[in-house]
Design an enzyme around this catalytic site. Structure first.
Site, mmCIF file in Angstrom:
data_model
loop_
_atom_site.group_PDB
_atom_site.id
_atom_site.type_symbol
_atom_site.label_atom_id
_atom_site.label_comp_id
_atom_site.label_asym_id
_atom_site.label_seq_id
_atom_site.Cartn_x
_atom_site.Cartn_y
_atom_site.Cartn_z
ATOM 1 C CD GLU A 47 -2.469 1.197 2.789
ATOM 2 O OE1 GLU A 47 -3.492 1.895 2.914
ATOM 3 O OE2 GLU A 47 -2.002 0.490 3.721
ATOM 4 C CE LYS B 264 -7.166 1.770 3.701
ATOM 5 N NZ LYS B 264 -5.881 2.132 4.364
ATOM 6 C CB CYS C 249 -4.398 -1.440 4.467
ATOM 7 S SG CYS C 249 -3.413 -1.534 5.995
#
Length: 278
Positions: free
Chosen positions: A44, A112, A146
């Site tokens: 990431e 995200k 994540c």
């Protein structure tokens, strides 16, 4: 393509040093290609790390900056490449993961959805508003980043739409390494899907990152797993095994969505007069 060779580049991302990070990724891309890999997964925010106060300066369109450099590496080495960078969503900085094809084209881009407030993502970045499922040559693949890992709803939605594989890139701290390893296994087991997860390692501003990048099969068993040092993991992944696992324990056939959506039967225990409430 029932078997795909995947490489995962686990390394220590250097904060605010895109030149050094790009050099590291270029070397891993060359090695992945030399090993015959078809896919390379990166951490990431591998380009600049969590220097989010400067996110607006770093953030690039998908055809520019480090995205363009990644496209060049994909073309040069004939790889699919997945990892997140600071991109732009509706003009604002976003934590954006792109999947590049071997010809350098962006075949998917995922922003995200769940921003991690403990690292000020909610302060500096714009969240995504939709999941992304890719019909890839090796099988349907759901994309995540994540903190998304803590939200099983996203992964179940992917699985219900046919996902056989999940790609996850991360900067997950060592302090919560047990959570990383447990949640990855849970997402694999509960969805009977292959999980390909790349975490960074090393230290930035006093925070240690946990590494332990891993490929899990649809039983939740590790195909290959890193420790905490920089490494290029490579393994052949049998995507066809997903269908075999789903036949063995047919959880998707045994789901009862009507019940899940129905009102809960909820009761309250009232202590009798004179009794102590628990």
């Amino acid at each position: 393509m029932s078997v795909v060779r995947v490489s995962i580049a686990q390394f220590s991302v250097q904060q605010a040093n895109p030149t050094a990070n790009l050099e590291t990724v270029a070397a891993y891309a060359a090695e992945a290609a030399a090993r015959g890999s078809e896919v390379l997964v990166l951490p990431e925010l591998w380009g600049h790390g969590y220097d989010l106060a400067n996110a607006d300066t770093y953030a690039a369109e998908l055809n520019a900056g480090l995205f363009a450099e990644t496209a060049r590496l994909a073309r040069q080495h004939g790889l699919f490449i997945y990892g997140s960078l600071l991109g732009r969503r509706q003009g604002h900085p976003a934590n954006m993961a792109a999947l590049f094809a071997p010809d350098g084209a962006v075949v998917a881009a995922y922003s995200k959805i769940h921003l991690f407030r403990l690292m000020d993502e909610d302060r500096w970045l714009t969240p995504g508003e939709e999941g992304v499922l890719v019909d890839a040559p090796w099988g349907a693949t759901g994309l995540a980043i994540c903190y998304d890992l803590r939200f099983p709803e996203l992964f179940r939605r992917y699985a219900l739409e046919g996902a056989q594989v999940f790609f996850i890139c991360a900067q997950w701290p060592k302090a919560r390494l047990t959570h990383w390893r447990t949640l990855l296994r849970a997402r694999a087991i509960e969805n009977q899907a292959v999980v390909v997860a790349c975490n960074r390692c090393g230290e930035t501003d006093g925070t240690l990152f946990g590494g332990h990048s891993v490929i899990l099969d649809a039983w939740g068993q590790p195909v290959v797993e890193a420790g905490e040092a920089p490494v290029l993991l490579t393994a052949d992944v049998d995507i066809a095994s997903v269908a075999s696992v789903r036949r063995k324990i047919p959880i998707f056939q045994d789901r009862r969505p009507v019940v899940y959506d129905a009102p809960l039967h909820r009761t309250t225990i009232n202590p009798k007069k004179g009794e102590r409430a628990i």
